[in-house]
Scaffold this active site. Structure first.
Site, short mmCIF file in Angstrom:
data_model
loop_
_atom_site.label_atom_id
_atom_site.label_comp_id
_atom_site.label_asym_id
_atom_site.label_seq_id
_atom_site.Cartn_x
_atom_site.Cartn_y
_atom_site.Cartn_z
CG HIS A 9 -0.15 -0.06 2.51
ND1 HIS A 9 0.51 1.02 3.06
CD2 HIS A 9 0.10 -1.10 3.34
CE1 HIS A 9 1.11 0.67 4.17
NE2 HIS A 9 0.87 -0.63 4.37
CD GLU A 84 1.27 -6.70 7.81
OE1 GLU A 84 1.33 -7.93 7.56
OE2 GLU A 84 2.16 -5.91 7.48
#
Length: 180
Positions: A9, A84
């Site tokens: 990201h 994550e």
């Protein structure tokens, strides 16, 4: 041979502050949004063949994927397995903290309330196994996190524990992996 692309990201405020984001849902900075748009433009310019974007449900990865999709026209879909790793007691602590660096080398450590590296690897390896089976018909871009990047890299390349624990990629860095 089939392939899969991976990117982390765009930048978040906790990246700037050197804090561990983990499973904490932290938004992109203005630069993070721009990085995602630039990556979309690069994919378009280089005419990379990508059929679908799969992204983590955390807002920093979801927004990155959506920016890329808007620019490239590639359809995108949330993939919960790309979330994550939950770093438990280390969430929001310094990324370069000595205790955390040592804890990352222990692959069955739950960090008191998080997820072990082995559990993380299981869900990512299962996803990559599925993508390998589809690789003759579909190429995906995975938009996720730094912790996920090390698992993806370890799927394709042997790594020693120290190397694995230290591995990482930059925000919106694009990696290409080939299935054998």
């Amino acid at each position: 041979m089939g392939r899969v692309y991976f990117t982390r990201h765009g930048q978040t405020i906790w990246n700037v502050e050197n804090k561990i984001c983990g499973a904490t849902d932290i938004a992109l900075t203005p630069l993070g949004h721009e990085q995602a748009k630039q990556l979309g433009a690069r994919i378009l310019e280089e005419q990379l063949h990508i059929d679908e974007i799969l992204y983590s449900p955390l807002v920093r990865a979801a927004d990155t994927a959506k920016h890329i999709a808007e620019i490239t026209g590639i359809p995108c879909c949330e993939e919960v397995r790309l979330i994550e790793q939950n770093f438990g007691m280390y969430e929001s602590t310094p990324r370069d903290g000595a205790d955390f660096r040592e804890a990352k080398k222990q692959f069955v450590n739950h960090f008191e309330s998080g997820e072990t590296m082995l559990h993380l690897a299981q869900r990512i390896y299962n996803l990559l196994d599925e993508l390998r089976e589809q690789s003759g018909t579909k190429t995906c871009l995975l938009v996720a996190h730094n912790g996920i990047s090390r698992v993806v890299h370890s799927y394709f390349y042997d790594m020693e524990n120290e190397e694995y624990a230290a591995f990482g990629i930059k925000n919106c860095e694009l990696r290409e992996y080939e299935f054998i």
